[in-house]
Design a protein around this motif. Structure first.
Motif, mmCIF file in Angstrom:
data_model
loop_
_atom_site.group_PDB
_atom_site.id
_atom_site.type_symbol
_atom_site.label_atom_id
_atom_site.label_comp_id
_atom_site.label_asym_id
_atom_site.label_seq_id
_atom_site.Cartn_x
_atom_site.Cartn_y
_atom_site.Cartn_z
ATOM 1 N N VAL A 131 0.870 -1.170 0.000
ATOM 2 C CA VAL A 131 0.000 0.000 0.000
ATOM 3 C C VAL A 131 0.911 1.226 0.000
ATOM 4 N N TRP A 164 -12.946 3.823 5.268
ATOM 5 C CA TRP A 164 -12.390 2.969 4.211
ATOM 6 C C TRP A 164 -11.372 1.990 4.794
ATOM 7 N N LEU A 165 -10.487 2.488 5.664
ATOM 8 C CA LEU A 165 -9.462 1.628 6.243
ATOM 9 C C LEU A 165 -10.079 0.530 7.104
ATOM 10 N N GLU A 223 -13.024 -0.905 6.738
ATOM 11 C CA GLU A 223 -13.584 -1.922 5.839
ATOM 12 C C GLU A 223 -12.478 -2.692 5.123
ATOM 13 N N PHE A 224 -11.420 -1.989 4.776
ATOM 14 C CA PHE A 224 -10.270 -2.604 4.117
ATOM 15 C C PHE A 224 -9.667 -3.700 4.996
ATOM 16 N N GLY A 240 -8.989 -6.326 2.176
ATOM 17 C CA GLY A 240 -9.173 -5.711 0.869
ATOM 18 C C GLY A 240 -7.957 -5.702 -0.024
ATOM 19 N N TRP A 241 -6.846 -6.186 0.439
ATOM 20 C CA TRP A 241 -5.620 -6.208 -0.357
ATOM 21 C C TRP A 241 -5.473 -7.477 -1.191
ATOM 22 N N ILE A 298 -1.835 -1.110 -4.008
ATOM 23 C CA ILE A 298 -2.876 -0.148 -3.665
ATOM 24 C C ILE A 298 -2.205 1.195 -3.458
#
Length: 205
Positions: free
Chosen positions: A13, A41-42, A44-45, A50-51, A57
């Motif tokens: 990231v 966002w973080l 939920e990531f 999410g990666w 990213i």
């Protein structure tokens, strides 16, 4: 200001202010571009890992300093010191730990300076007695989950020198099972089993 790169497993990231100098290297079909960072966002990531579906990213920002502060406050921060150790033949010292080729490093202890930590950990993990500290090489960042908190581990690296004639002794209690000196022209043979964050670091040797 140079990007900050934080690894989530094998996915980097990038916290970055100006994408233009890096477009050719960073943008691809499998890149996720975040134009505005939010704590939601973080959250939920992290919850959704999410990666896993992306090769990289990119989080764009106006100020890396401010973004780093906002990003890192969601994690527990652990600092470690380590060494890129080179001998008189120009060979690099690698350790084998938990299925990966790695560089010796370990956590900073209370009251300890980071350079002291780096030398101590290199000595403990490899059995080397005489290690000379040279210049600092910067930091790498990777993440992991440790109940109940996500961790960012910042490893601060130093270039070091040691003698190839010294006996090497892997620190078995730290799951180190092998240590070897590796010639620069053979490093590529080991990269497949290295943590991605280490590969740019090794290129400075």
């Amino acid at each position: 200001m140079a990007p900050i790169i934080i690894f989530f497993e094998n996915t980097p990231v990038y916290l970055i202010e100006d994408l233009n100098p890096y477009k050719e290297d960073l943008l691809s079909e499998n890149t996720l571009l975040i134009n505005k960072f939010t704590n939601r966002w973080l959250e939920e990531f992290l919850q959704n890992r999410g990666w896993v579906n992306y090769s990289k990213i990119i989080v764009l920002c106006k100020s890396i300093t401010n973004l780093k502060k906002d990003f890192f406050k969601n994690f527990k921060i652990i600092k470690a010191g380590g060494g890129l150790v080179i001998n008189e033949k120009g060979e690099l010292l690698l350790i084998f730990r938990r299925g990966k080729w790695d560089l010796p490093k370990g956590k900073l202890e209370k009251g300890e300076r980071i350079d002291e930590c780096a030398i101590r950990e290199v000595q403990e993990e490899t059995g080397l007695k005489k290690v000379m500290l040279n210049n600092p090489l910067g930091s790498t960042f990777h993440t992991y989950y440790q109940q109940p908190k996500w961790i960012i581990k910042e490893s601060i690296w130093f270039k070091m020198t040691a003698n190839s004639q010294e006996q090497l002794m892997p620190q078995l209690e730290e799951d180190i099972t092998e240590i070897k000196w590796v010639s620069p022209n053979l490093i590529k043979n080991y990269e497949q089993l290295m943590y991605p964050a280490l590969i740019p670091l090794i290129k400075v040797m």
